[in-house]
Motif scaffolding. Structure first.
Motif, PDB file in Angstrom:
ATOM      1  N   ILE A 198      25.054 -11.263 -44.445  1.00  0.00           N
ATOM      2  CA  ILE A 198      25.087 -12.205 -43.334  1.00  0.00           C
ATOM      3  C   ILE A 198      23.715 -12.219 -42.671  1.00  0.00           C
ATOM      4  O   ILE A 198      23.217 -11.183 -42.235  1.00  0.00           O
ATOM      5  CB  ILE A 198      26.161 -11.813 -42.303  1.00  0.00           C
ATOM      6  CG1 ILE A 198      27.554 -11.780 -42.960  1.00  0.00           C
ATOM      7  CG2 ILE A 198      26.152 -12.769 -41.124  1.00  0.00           C
ATOM      8  CD1 ILE A 198      28.633 -11.229 -42.068  1.00  0.00           C
ATOM      9  N   LEU A 199      23.120 -13.393 -42.588  1.00  0.00           N
ATOM     10  CA  LEU A 199      21.789 -13.502 -41.998  1.00  0.00           C
ATOM     11  C   LEU A 199      21.871 -13.290 -40.493  1.00  0.00           C
ATOM     12  O   LEU A 199      22.614 -13.974 -39.788  1.00  0.00           O
ATOM     13  CB  LEU A 199      21.208 -14.880 -42.304  1.00  0.00           C
ATOM     14  CG  LEU A 199      19.690 -15.041 -42.215  1.00  0.00           C
ATOM     15  CD1 LEU A 199      18.994 -14.089 -43.150  1.00  0.00           C
ATOM     16  CD2 LEU A 199      19.296 -16.479 -42.545  1.00  0.00           C
ATOM     17  N   SER A 200      21.117 -12.305 -40.012  1.00  0.00           N
ATOM     18  CA  SER A 200      21.127 -11.979 -38.584  1.00  0.00           C
ATOM     19  C   SER A 200      19.897 -11.145 -38.278  1.00  0.00           C
ATOM     20  O   SER A 200      19.174 -10.707 -39.188  1.00  0.00           O
ATOM     21  CB  SER A 200      22.382 -11.185 -38.221  1.00  0.00           C
ATOM     22  OG  SER A 200      22.350  -9.907 -38.851  1.00  0.00           O
ATOM     23  N   MET A 201      19.673 -10.874 -36.998  1.00  0.00           N
ATOM     24  CA  MET A 201      18.589  -9.969 -36.635  1.00  0.00           C
ATOM     25  C   MET A 201      18.814  -8.591 -37.240  1.00  0.00           C
ATOM     26  O   MET A 201      17.879  -7.929 -37.679  1.00  0.00           O
ATOM     27  CB  MET A 201      18.488  -9.866 -35.116  1.00  0.00           C
ATOM     28  CG  MET A 201      17.874 -11.074 -34.445  1.00  0.00           C
ATOM     29  SD  MET A 201      17.671 -10.798 -32.674  1.00  0.00           S
ATOM     30  CE  MET A 201      16.572  -9.383 -32.692  1.00  0.00           C
ATOM     31  N   LYS A 202      20.069  -8.158 -37.258  1.00  0.00           N
ATOM     32  CA  LYS A 202      20.387  -6.835 -37.796  1.00  0.00           C
ATOM     33  C   LYS A 202      20.073  -6.757 -39.282  1.00  0.00           C
ATOM     34  O   LYS A 202      19.481  -5.783 -39.761  1.00  0.00           O
ATOM     35  CB  LYS A 202      21.858  -6.507 -37.551  1.00  0.00           C
ATOM     36  CG  LYS A 202      22.247  -5.101 -37.956  1.00  0.00           C
ATOM     37  CD  LYS A 202      23.677  -4.779 -37.539  1.00  0.00           C
ATOM     38  CE  LYS A 202      24.025  -3.334 -37.916  1.00  0.00           C
ATOM     39  NZ  LYS A 202      25.402  -2.983 -37.513  1.00  0.00           N
ATOM     40  N   SER A 203      20.446  -7.788 -40.037  1.00  0.00           N
ATOM     41  CA  SER A 203      20.162  -7.767 -41.474  1.00  0.00           C
ATOM     42  C   SER A 203      18.668  -7.914 -41.736  1.00  0.00           C
ATOM     43  O   SER A 203      18.139  -7.363 -42.703  1.00  0.00           O
ATOM     44  CB  SER A 203      20.948  -8.871 -42.193  1.00  0.00           C
ATOM     45  OG  SER A 203      20.519 -10.158 -41.797  1.00  0.00           O
TER      46      SER A 203
END
Length: 475
Positions: free
Chosen positions: A322-327
């Motif tokens: 999942i594309l996110s700041m965390k990833s």
């Protein structure tokens, strides 16, 4: 151990303490809107009344004087000063209130440090796109100039924006802070952070050009950061993950301001690579600074640091699909089981982490003057007025700051405890207490009573501030 004129302070923020949310012409802010929605805040609590500081400022001042503070960090409410967010409509009652606060502090020989933006955007501006709008930087600059013009003859220490990381990620990706937007993919959070840097830079340049020659103050932005270190120091992947994590948190805002005028290279490289992998071929999710706007580099007269806790870091993350700041940052945080927990689950007590972070800032950001603008210890559950643990926390933390100054050569200029008193702790409402003073929220008069930790902090201030003779300079 502490230099002459060291700032001994405590901090608060307007929405968290003032109340009076509709008093005397104040406009609504995004936290009014957010906290009035069911299920957003613990117990559906809000800051409508809070500590009643708008009515009871004199009680706050009495608390400040009891502690023996030399400095007090407060924020002004954009919506109280400019109800629609613009200088077309000035609320003079709001101006009067902050004039009174500033004048009373100075009369008491307490130096104010004023934050222009502490999470409380006028709702009128949110309705026009808020921090996602490219126009917000100019609107913030206009508001900042108004404050510099109105209060700058007496205020010599300014913070433009508090914790842009928190505003961007928690407010615009996670949805757990106002304005409560859940927009995965990182694009919204990176855009908000970008616009906050643009806004800060414009305000700094305005101060530098039009107000500094006369008022001779200092301006910065408050950057929050945990101390991070690899879970396995001998593991190259953990070391890389730690460096990447620091780039995506501390570096996101400190690198453009103190180092290069642009984001950390690793941040840009990772985001662009992940963007391409997920089909974002036309443009990066991390915006580009325009050469047509004033430069970001050099727009801080000191380093303002909010530090609360530390983490160990290992590579990988549980949501890489999942594309996110965390990833994007590709790092997992791990709690060291030897670290005690302060009330809330995220707040491990690691005083030595502050010393290590201060040394890291000295090494990587050109040895700036540093103000620790927030640091504190949470209490939850049953009330403990004899809060021995928190008193011990302040003693140990200030000892680590002293070591950073005397042994590591870090140029620390001040320390501000969070917080002067128990208050509205954002999504946690009143369930979490950080105060040096207890506030009885069941009492109409919001009685303030000093905790044992407040007495301990007052003793530390008295001990260290009397080691030097002579008055405390403003900055």
């Amino acid at each position: 151990m502490f230099p002459r004129g060291f700032a001994w302070g405590a901090a608060t923020a307007a929405y968290q303490i003032e109340g009076g949310w509709q008093a005397d012409g104040r406009g609504p802010s995004i936290w009014d809107t957010f906290s009035h929605e069911t299920g957003r805040v613990f117990g559906d609590q809000n800051g409508d009344v809070a500590c009643k500081s708008y009515e009871l400022w004199e009680e706050d001042l009495r608390s400040i004087l009891q502690l023996g503070l030399t400095h007090y960090r407060l924020s002004v409410s954009w919506a109280r000063l400019l109800p629609d967010g613009t200088t077309q409509h000035v609320n003079h009652k709001g101006v009067e209130y902050y004039n009174k606060v500033i004048d009373n502090l100075l009369t008491a020989n307490v130096t104010p440090m004023v934050t222009l933006y502490h999470f409380d955007l006028p709702q009128a501006l949110q309705d026009q796109g808020g921090w996602k709008s490219p126009n917000i930087a100019a609107l913030f600059d206009s508001y900042a100039r108004f404050c510099f013009q109105t209060f700058g003859d007496r205020v010599k220490l300014w913070i433009t924006i508090n914790e842009p990381y928190v505003c961007a990620k928690l407010g615009h990706e996670d949805g757990i802070h106002a304005p409560g937007l859940e927009e995965p993919g990182g694009r919204a959070a990176y855009l908000v952070g970008h616009n906050m840097l643009r806004a800060h830079a414009l305000a700094w340049h305005s101060y530098d050009a039009f107000f500094r020659p006369k008022h001779e103050g200092l301006v910065s932005l408050a950057i929050n950061s945990d101390w991070l270190e690899p879970l396995e120091p001998d593991c190259a992947e953990d070391v890389s993950a730690t460096e990447r994590h620091l780039a995506f948190t501390l570096g996101w805002f400190a690198w453009p301001v103190f180092v290069s005028g642009d984001y950390p290279e690793i941040m840009r490289a990772v985001i662009d690579a992940n963007s391409k992998t997920h089909g974002f071929n036309s443009e990066s999710r991390l915006p580009i600074f325009s050469k047509d706007e004033p430069p970001i580099l050099g727009t801080a007269d000191f380093f303002a640091l909010n530090y609360y806790t530390s983490r160990k870091v290992t590579s990988g993350c549980g949501h890489s699909d999942i594309l996110s700041m965390k990833s994007d940052r590709g790092a997992q945080e791990v709690l060291d089981p030897s670290w005690p927990i302060s009330g809330v689950s995220w707040l491990a007590v690691v005083p030595h982490g502050l010393r290590r972070l201060l040394s890291y800032i000295k090494k990587n950001f050109s040895d700036p003057a540093i103000y620790i603008t927030e640091n504190g210890f949470a209490q939850v559950g049953s009330l403990e007025m004899e809060d021995v643990q928190r008193g011990k926390f302040y003693t140990e933390t200030i000892s680590e700051v002293a070591k950073a100054i005397t042994e590591d050569g870090v140029n620390v200029r001040g320390y501000f405890a969070w917080s002067l008193m128990d208050n509205f702790e954002w999504a946690d409402g009143y369930s979490v207490r950080f105060g040096l003073f207890h506030v009885d929220f069941s009492d109409e008069k919001r009685k303030r009573t000093m905790y044992r930790s407040g007495r301990e902090y007052a003793k530390l201030i008295l001990k260290y501030s009397t080691e030097h003779e002579g008055p405390h300079p403003n900055h």
